[in-house]
Design a protein around this motif. Structure first.
Motif, PDB file in Angstrom:
ATOM      1  N   SER A 262       6.144   4.054   1.815  1.00  0.00           N
ATOM      2  CA  SER A 262       6.539   2.711   2.094  1.00  0.00           C
ATOM      3  C   SER A 262       7.729   1.785   0.896  1.00  0.00           C
ATOM      4  O   SER A 262       7.630   0.802   0.853  1.00  0.00           O
ATOM      5  N   ASP A 263       8.416   2.860   0.127  1.00  0.00           N
ATOM      6  CA  ASP A 263       8.789   1.999  -0.816  1.00  0.00           C
ATOM      7  C   ASP A 263      10.695   2.355  -0.573  1.00  0.00           C
ATOM      8  O   ASP A 263      10.464   3.698  -0.360  1.00  0.00           O
TER       9      ASP A 263
ATOM     10  N   ARG B  85       0.529  -3.937   3.166  1.00  0.00           N
ATOM     11  CA  ARG B  85      -0.452  -5.194   3.600  1.00  0.00           C
ATOM     12  C   ARG B  85       1.278  -6.033   3.936  1.00  0.00           C
ATOM     13  O   ARG B  85       1.325  -6.822   4.718  1.00  0.00           O
ATOM     14  N   THR B  86       2.239  -6.171   3.009  1.00  0.00           N
ATOM     15  CA  THR B  86       3.630  -7.035   2.856  1.00  0.00           C
ATOM     16  C   THR B  86       4.057  -6.365   4.151  1.00  0.00           C
ATOM     17  O   THR B  86       4.460  -7.692   4.435  1.00  0.00           O
ATOM     18  N   SER B  87       4.640  -5.287   4.189  1.00  0.00           N
ATOM     19  CA  SER B  87       5.075  -4.752   5.576  1.00  0.00           C
ATOM     20  C   SER B  87       4.213  -5.016   6.568  1.00  0.00           C
ATOM     21  O   SER B  87       4.827  -4.078   7.723  1.00  0.00           O
ATOM     22  N   GLY B  88       3.225  -5.117   6.603  1.00  0.00           N
ATOM     23  CA  GLY B  88       2.236  -4.942   7.823  1.00  0.00           C
ATOM     24  C   GLY B  88       2.169  -3.881   8.579  1.00  0.00           C
ATOM     25  O   GLY B  88       2.240  -3.905   9.704  1.00  0.00           O
ATOM     26  N   LYS B  89       2.106  -3.150   8.097  1.00  0.00           N
ATOM     27  CA  LYS B  89       1.501  -1.546   8.626  1.00  0.00           C
ATOM     28  C   LYS B  89       0.538  -1.668   8.492  1.00  0.00           C
ATOM     29  O   LYS B  89       0.007  -0.570   7.823  1.00  0.00           O
TER      30      LYS B  89
ATOM     31  N   LEU C 107       0.540   1.063  -3.336  1.00  0.00           N
ATOM     32  CA  LEU C 107       0.605   0.493  -2.648  1.00  0.00           C
ATOM     33  C   LEU C 107      -0.294   0.154  -1.088  1.00  0.00           C
ATOM     34  O   LEU C 107       0.137  -0.165  -0.294  1.00  0.00           O
ATOM     35  N   LEU C 108      -1.593   0.157  -1.469  1.00  0.00           N
ATOM     36  CA  LEU C 108      -2.063  -1.069  -0.465  1.00  0.00           C
ATOM     37  C   LEU C 108      -1.428  -2.516  -0.553  1.00  0.00           C
ATOM     38  O   LEU C 108      -1.413  -2.873   0.788  1.00  0.00           O
ATOM     39  N   GLU C 109      -0.933  -3.260  -1.205  1.00  0.00           N
ATOM     40  CA  GLU C 109      -0.074  -4.083  -1.275  1.00  0.00           C
ATOM     41  C   GLU C 109       1.238  -4.094  -0.719  1.00  0.00           C
ATOM     42  O   GLU C 109       1.551  -5.208   0.445  1.00  0.00           O
ATOM     43  N   ARG C 110       2.037  -2.934  -0.602  1.00  0.00           N
ATOM     44  CA  ARG C 110       3.343  -2.438   0.523  1.00  0.00           C
ATOM     45  C   ARG C 110       3.361  -2.503   1.171  1.00  0.00           C
ATOM     46  O   ARG C 110       3.503  -2.657   2.401  1.00  0.00           O
TER      47      ARG C 110
END
Length: 365
Positions: A233-234, A197-201, A192-195
């Protein structure tokens, strides 16, 4: 865990639906209600309250042929009762008799008694209730065993039932399979943290980071926040929430608007059960199952990842076992792809529990 997510997603349409939207909803409900009619001579369609665990709990039984194998569902949530998915799973009832139970805190059981009339809300009480429901179903339908199908949070109870009472079940089928590992596995949290970070949320990332990975330290509200962040987030999970779960709720022919509000209130009320799963370690509770054991998991599930389910499955000892991925599916895999789930049930489970030849995998109608 999913109560707040579903409730928040449904709030807009339930708060003040326009007249046109209500009219469209009614037309869809009528159409889906016709779809649910059971007219077969040997069919069964009954529902009502049964005294379970000291309170009246709602149970329905549906199928086109009473001679078909019986499935007892243990729904997820906590308290995300599966009756709303009945139109999506209508074809299942041509091959199985489906028993759906609104456990305490869920659906019509919650609506009948309100928050003060649910009795003890704990995983232990749900387990005791499930055993009592199993005995009721066996007696009512005159069968020795039933196929136990558990989804999402219901798999926590499902594994315990299958492990402890194989004499009551012809097979165990888990989907959206939760694997409780005594708090050791934080892979869902890290993903979750990685998603995020990647999406800039950044705001959501700060909220998730502030919770920390130790689920045992989370409040029920934090459990809900975590589930919401995972789902939203997904893209596939969020699409499933909107197009499968919310649409099934909104157009359910079995629920009035008042019934839907009560359904959502029950889910929020029952989330107090979720933290009780933190201390469970499925490996400590046992990997030996004295019945056929199946896991049919969404290939892209980010809430209950297939990798964790596969690790536990690999350690399971059972007379027969099988594991399958459902493609283009995250959480709610059996309801997003009901035809694929039925195909798995017909090719892998039904022949085993009936002794009949395998059904034609391309003819599930």
């Amino acid at each position: 865990m999913l109560g707040t997510v579903i409730a928040a997603s449904s709030a807009a349409v339930l708060a003040g639906p326009a007249a046109g939207l209500l009219g469209y909803r009614q037309l869809k409900r009528i159409s889906r209600g016709r779809q649910l009619r059971i007219t077969a001579a040997n069919g069964i369609e009954e529902s009502g309250f049964v005294r379970i665990g000291g309170i009246d709990q709602w149970i329905s039984v549906r199928g086109d042929d009473r001679d078909n194998p019986v499935i007892l569902e243990i729904h997820g949530g906590p308290s995300a009762a599966n009756h709303v998915f009945a139109p999506r799973t209508r074809t299942w009832e041509r091959h199985f008799t489906i028993v759906r139970w609104d456990m305490r805190g869920a659906g019509r059981t919650f609506a009948a008694h309100g928050p003060d009339g649910q009795g003890e809300m704990s995983l232990e009480q749900v387990y005791d209730d499930a055993l009592e429901v199993t005995q009721h179903v066996r007696a009512r339908l005159g069968v020795d065993t039933v196929v136990l199908v558990a989804n999402s949070f219901g798999t926590v109870t499902g594994l315990r039932l299958a492990r402890n009472h194989p004499e009551f079940f012809s097979a165990y089928v888990g989907t959206d399979q939760n694997i409780c590992g005594g708090g050791r596995d934080d892979s869902v949290y890290r993903a979750l943290l990685e998603r995020l970070r990647t999406s800039g949320k950044r705001k959501d990332l700060a909220a998730a980071t502030g919770m920390g990975p130790d689920r045992a330290a989370w409040s029920p509200e934090q459990w809900s926040t975590f589930a919401k962040l995972v789902i939203t987030s997904d893209p596939l999970s969020y699409d499933t929430m909107k197009t499968v779960v919310i649409r099934s709720l909104w157009f359910s022919p079995l629920h009035t608007l008042r019934g839907l509000r009560s359904y959502l209130q029950g889910m929020t009320f029952s989330e107090r059960i979720a933290p009780g799963a933190v201390t469970i370690d499925e490996w400590d509770e046992g990997t030996e199952f004295r019945l056929p054991f199946f896991v049919f998991q969404g290939a892209c599930d980010v809430l209950t990842p297939p990798e964790a389910a596969r690790r536990f499955y690999d350690d399971v000892r059972a007379p027969v076992k099988d594991f399958a991925l459902i493609e283009d599916a995250s959480h709610f895999a059996s309801f997003r792809r009901p035809e694929v789930f039925l195909d798995l049930m017909l090719t892998k489970v039904r022949p085993l529990v009936t002794g009949e030849p395998m059904k034609d995998r391309f003819n599930v109608a």
